[in-house]
Scaffold this active site. Structure first.
Site, mmCIF file in Angstrom:
data_model
loop_
_atom_site.group_PDB
_atom_site.id
_atom_site.type_symbol
_atom_site.label_atom_id
_atom_site.label_comp_id
_atom_site.label_asym_id
_atom_site.label_seq_id
_atom_site.Cartn_x
_atom_site.Cartn_y
_atom_site.Cartn_z
ATOM 1 N N GLU A 102 -8.571 4.186 6.674
ATOM 2 C CA GLU A 102 -7.371 3.541 6.127
ATOM 3 C C GLU A 102 -7.431 2.038 6.319
ATOM 4 O OE1 GLU A 102 -4.972 3.278 4.341
ATOM 5 O OE2 GLU A 102 -3.479 4.865 4.482
ATOM 6 N N ASP A 103 -6.780 1.318 5.424
ATOM 7 C CA ASP A 103 -6.719 -0.135 5.575
ATOM 8 C C ASP A 103 -5.759 -0.528 6.688
ATOM 9 O OD1 ASP A 103 -4.485 0.748 4.154
ATOM 10 O OD2 ASP A 103 -4.616 -0.765 2.591
ATOM 11 N N ASP A 106 1.142 1.175 9.429
ATOM 12 C CA ASP A 106 2.349 0.398 9.677
ATOM 13 C C ASP A 106 3.341 1.301 10.431
ATOM 14 O OD1 ASP A 106 4.259 -1.565 9.529
ATOM 15 O OD2 ASP A 106 4.645 -1.371 7.399
ATOM 16 N N PHE A 155 3.472 -9.414 7.456
ATOM 17 C CA PHE A 155 2.802 -8.917 6.250
ATOM 18 C C PHE A 155 1.462 -9.630 6.064
ATOM 19 C CE2 PHE A 155 1.811 -8.378 1.825
ATOM 20 C CZ PHE A 155 2.117 -7.050 1.627
ATOM 21 N N ARG A 168 -6.389 -8.567 -3.305
ATOM 22 C CA ARG A 168 -7.326 -7.588 -2.727
ATOM 23 C C ARG A 168 -8.743 -8.134 -2.596
ATOM 24 N NH1 ARG A 168 -4.759 -2.596 -2.439
ATOM 25 N NH2 ARG A 168 -3.309 -2.056 -4.110
#
Ligand code: IMP
Ligand code: MG
Length: 178
Positions: A102-103, A106, A155, A168
């Site tokens: 996963e990136d 959160d 963020f 991206r």
């Protein structure tokens, strides 16, 4: 680039390409050692993890397979609550060592749903590998054996992660400026 502008927001450099690559090298060495002989299957979550997964896989020194999935999430009406549909998984997971790539984690809710969905496919074990984790936002208890960076709740964008679909392709990771 020290700062970038994406749409209406200004972002500043947070993790450089070389810092990211060096950390991925270290994590891949650890994973290669610990997963040696298990023929692990990386299940990489699109879209965000595509850059990370490519770099991570190429640093692995034990044979490793990879498959890319997408998640279609919706609020389930069954007693199990939220469910996720996994799109694109053609492999037989039974008895396999699965590593979810996963990136970013959160709240951890997406990851929890994904694990619950994958468990039904009877893998021998499921391990999490995340590029970034925001521990301050985690709402669930997750065991994350492979995490590249723990970051504050701000963020971030770049290296596969987007801000409203942009950013991206940035080689470094940037954090939003207030
Ligand atoms: P979670 O279910 O709250 O853990 O959500 C994780 C998802 O939220 C990730 O897969 C990303 O798509 C998105 N996300 C969370 N934080 C960020 C961020 O800082 N930048 C970009 N996307 C983020
Ligand atoms: Mg994601």
């Amino acid at each position: 680039m020290e700062t970038v502008r994406i749409l209406d927001r200004q972002f500043r450099l947070y993790l450089s390409e070389s810092e990211i690559q060096s950390r991925i090298h270290t994590i891949a060495q650890q994973m290669s050692k610990e997963l040696e002989g298990k023929n692990p299957l990386f299940v990489a979550v699109l879209n965000g993890a595509f850059v990370f997964a490519a770099d991570l896989l190429r640093e692995m020194t034990t044979p490793t397979e990879i498959s890319f999935i997408k998640i279609a999430s919706y609020q389930g009406t069954t007693s199990t609550g939220n469910v996720s549909d996994i799109i694109g998984l053609n492999e037989d997971l039974s008895g396999r060592t699965v590593v979810i790539v996963e990136d970013i984690i959160d709240s951890g809710l997406s990851m929890t749903h994904l694990i619950n969905s994958l468990r039904r496919l009877n893998p021998a074990e499921i391990k999490i590998c995340a590029l970034l984790v925001k521990p301050g936002n985690l709402k669930v208890d997750l065991d994350i054996p492979y995490c590249c960076f723990r970051i504050p709740n701000d963020f971030i964008v770049g290296y596969g992660l987007d801000y409203d679909r942009y950013g991206r392709g940035l080689r470094d990771i940037y954090v939003v400026e207030e």
